[in-house]
Design an enzyme around this catalytic site. Sequence first.
Site: not given
Length: 318
Positions: A136, A139-140
Amino acid sequence: MAEVKDYDVVIVGAGPGGLTAGLYSARANRKTICLEKYLPGGQIAKTGDVEDYPGFEHIEGAELAMKFADHAKKFGLEIKMEEVAEVYVDGDYRIARCESGNLYRGRAAILSTGGSPVYLGVPGEEEYSGKGVSYCAICDGAFFRDQIIAVVGGGDAAVEEGMFLTKFASKVYIIHRRDELRAQKIIRQRAFENNKVEFIWDTVVETINGDGTRVTDLSLKNVKTGEKSTLEVGAIFPYLGFRPNSKITRENMRTDQGGYILTDEKMETSIKGVYACGDVRAQLVRQITNAVGDGTTAAVAAEKHMEELGDKFAERTK
Ligand code: NAP
C-alpha cells in the site's frame, strides 16, 4: 453439535469496516455478532505503522485493531472466531453458514470480508512484510522518504503507485517480468516522462534481502538472459493485483469486473438486507478511513432495513 443462533445483525469479517459496523449496531442495541476466521483487525493487524488514521499520529496496526475490537465489544458486539462458508437468504433471514456447521441468522448481514494482495511468493517477502515490504503506497510511502524504492508489476496499479511513490523516493524502479506494460497508455506515458521512474524489464525478484530489521536489497534475475543482479532498495511494493473475498453468497451478487461487490450509497448490495463495506466493495481507495465510513453507513442502513421489517423478530433476539 452444530447450533442455530439468532441475531439482529450478522457481520462477516472483523476488519475496520466490520468492527465499525459492529460498534454502531451494538450501540444501537441491536444484537450483533461479528464472525472472523483469524484475529480481529483484518489486514491492519498485519500492518506495521499506521500514520494516516485521524487522531493517531502514529500507531501500530495491531494496536489499532485491538482498540477497534475492544471499543465495539464494550458496547456489546460479540466477536467469534468462525470461518464463514457462505451467506444466503431464507425469507427475512440473512444467514451465515460456518465451516463448523453453525448457522448465524440475522435480519441483516454485513459483508466486510476484505481481500488480499497477490503475493510475490519469494523468500524474504513474509519476513520483511511491514519492514520494507508493503502492498500500500498511500499507507506506507511516506516512511521511505529519500530512499530508493522498487515496485513490482506492469499493470495500472504498479505504474500509478510507482509514480505516487516518486513524491517520497529519491528513485523508483518498476520491475516487470515482461518488456511491455499492461497499464493503460495514458498511465504508461506519464511514467515514461517521469525522470524519477526507471523500468527494469524482463526481470523477476528472486529474493528480498535485509539485515533482520529492514529490507536492504533485492536479488533479481533477467528472465531472457538469465543474468542475475542485486538492487539496493529501502522498500519494495509488489503490485500484482488484489483479490477481493467476494465469492461468499449463494445468491448472485453484483460485482464489477475485478470481483469487487457493487453497492448503492447505503452500502446495500444487489441482495436486499445484505450490505458490504471496506476493501471487498468497489470503490476508488482501500483505506482504513473509508472502510470505517462504509461500516458506519452499512450499520445505519441495516438498522433502517430492520425498522422497515418491523418487530416481528424482536422477541427472538432479546
Ligand atoms: P493487473 O492489471 O492484473 O496487473 C498485475 C501485474 O502484475 C501485471 O503486469 C502482471 O504481469 C504482474 N504480475 C502478476 N503476477 C506476477 C508475478 N508472480 N510476478 C511478477 N509479476 C506479476 O493488476 P492491477 O494493476 O492491480 O489492476 C487491477 C485492475 O484494477 C485492472 O483492471 C486495472 O485496470 C484496475 N486499476 C485501474 C486503475 C486506474 O484506472 N487508474 C488503477 C489501478 C488499478 P503481466 O502483465 O506479465 O501479466
